[in-house]
Scaffold this motif. Sequence first.
Motif, PDB file in Angstrom:
ATOM      1  N   GLN A  79       0.788  -1.293   0.138  1.00 47.75           N
ATOM      2  CA  GLN A  79      -0.179   0.145  -0.027  1.00 47.75           C
ATOM      3  C   GLN A  79       0.982   1.359   0.011  1.00 47.75           C
ATOM      4  O   GLN A  79       0.740   2.087  -0.872  1.00 47.75           O
ATOM      5  CB  GLN A  79      -1.043   0.039   1.287  1.00 47.75           C
ATOM      6  CG  GLN A  79      -2.226  -0.875   0.912  1.00 47.75           C
ATOM      7  CD  GLN A  79      -3.057  -0.797   2.091  1.00 47.75           C
ATOM      8  OE1 GLN A  79      -2.737  -1.396   3.337  1.00 47.75           O
ATOM      9  NE2 GLN A  79      -4.338  -0.150   2.223  1.00 47.75           N
ATOM     10  N   ALA A 110      -4.438  -0.938  -2.844  1.00 49.58           N
ATOM     11  CA  ALA A 110      -4.956   0.198  -2.152  1.00 49.58           C
ATOM     12  C   ALA A 110      -6.365  -0.827  -1.217  1.00 49.58           C
ATOM     13  O   ALA A 110      -6.712  -1.745  -1.589  1.00 49.58           O
ATOM     14  CB  ALA A 110      -6.036   0.840  -2.943  1.00 49.58           C
ATOM     15  N   GLY A 111      -6.575  -0.211  -0.066  1.00 48.97           N
ATOM     16  CA  GLY A 111      -7.107  -0.790   0.812  1.00 48.97           C
ATOM     17  C   GLY A 111      -8.736  -0.469   0.659  1.00 48.97           C
ATOM     18  O   GLY A 111      -9.018   0.586  -0.095  1.00 48.97           O
ATOM     19  N   LEU A 134      -8.130  -5.693   0.085  1.00 50.15           N
ATOM     20  CA  LEU A 134      -6.824  -5.207  -0.878  1.00 50.15           C
ATOM     21  C   LEU A 134      -7.455  -5.289  -2.219  1.00 50.15           C
ATOM     22  O   LEU A 134      -7.836  -6.475  -2.628  1.00 50.15           O
ATOM     23  CB  LEU A 134      -5.749  -5.762  -0.583  1.00 50.15           C
ATOM     24  CG  LEU A 134      -4.973  -5.608   0.954  1.00 50.15           C
ATOM     25  CD1 LEU A 134      -3.661  -6.504   0.960  1.00 50.15           C
ATOM     26  CD2 LEU A 134      -4.791  -4.180   1.061  1.00 50.15           C
TER      27      LEU A 134
END
Length: 181
Positions: free
Chosen positions: A106, A112-113, A122
């Motif tokens: 990240q 990206a979360g 994710l």
Amino acid sequence: MTKRPLDDTPIAPRGLGSIVSSAHLAEGALPALSEVEFGLNMISHAYGRWMVRCMAAAGVPDLSALDVQVLHHVVHRDRPKTIADLCLVLDVEDTHLVTYAAKKLQALGLVAGGRRGKEKTLAATELGKKACARYREVREALLSTAVAATGIDPRKLSEIATVLRALSGHYDQAARSAASL
């Protein structure tokens, strides 16, 4: 079989016999298993080095082998993954190792979360997808072509993969049994 000059230890004939890392383990009921274990040790270390160096050649240095595996699996099928999903598929018992890899990826902008209900997920970013595409290009140029040139039948590679997956189940069960001793 001949004897060593100063003791009674047999010397292997010119054919050398089995290649194992621990002869004392090859003396049991299934000596060939020691050959497999030595091969697994060699391939696991070589594979780890390969992943790290291939990703560096693809433009993303300083990732560990687990970081690379997590990234590839997050990119796999272009669906968000939970840490639990990743641990299960990658057969990683220590969740914190995958969590650390996820945070590192990240921070680099490769994943990206997000959220799925209460669970964190994710997903691959465009940068992460491009890194994996470059990895694939390097892999095709340096590894796939070289392995194909050996003449190994792709069906044989699939058979080996099937055997390795089956053996992993036996090792997992033996590990559970050993933990209860």
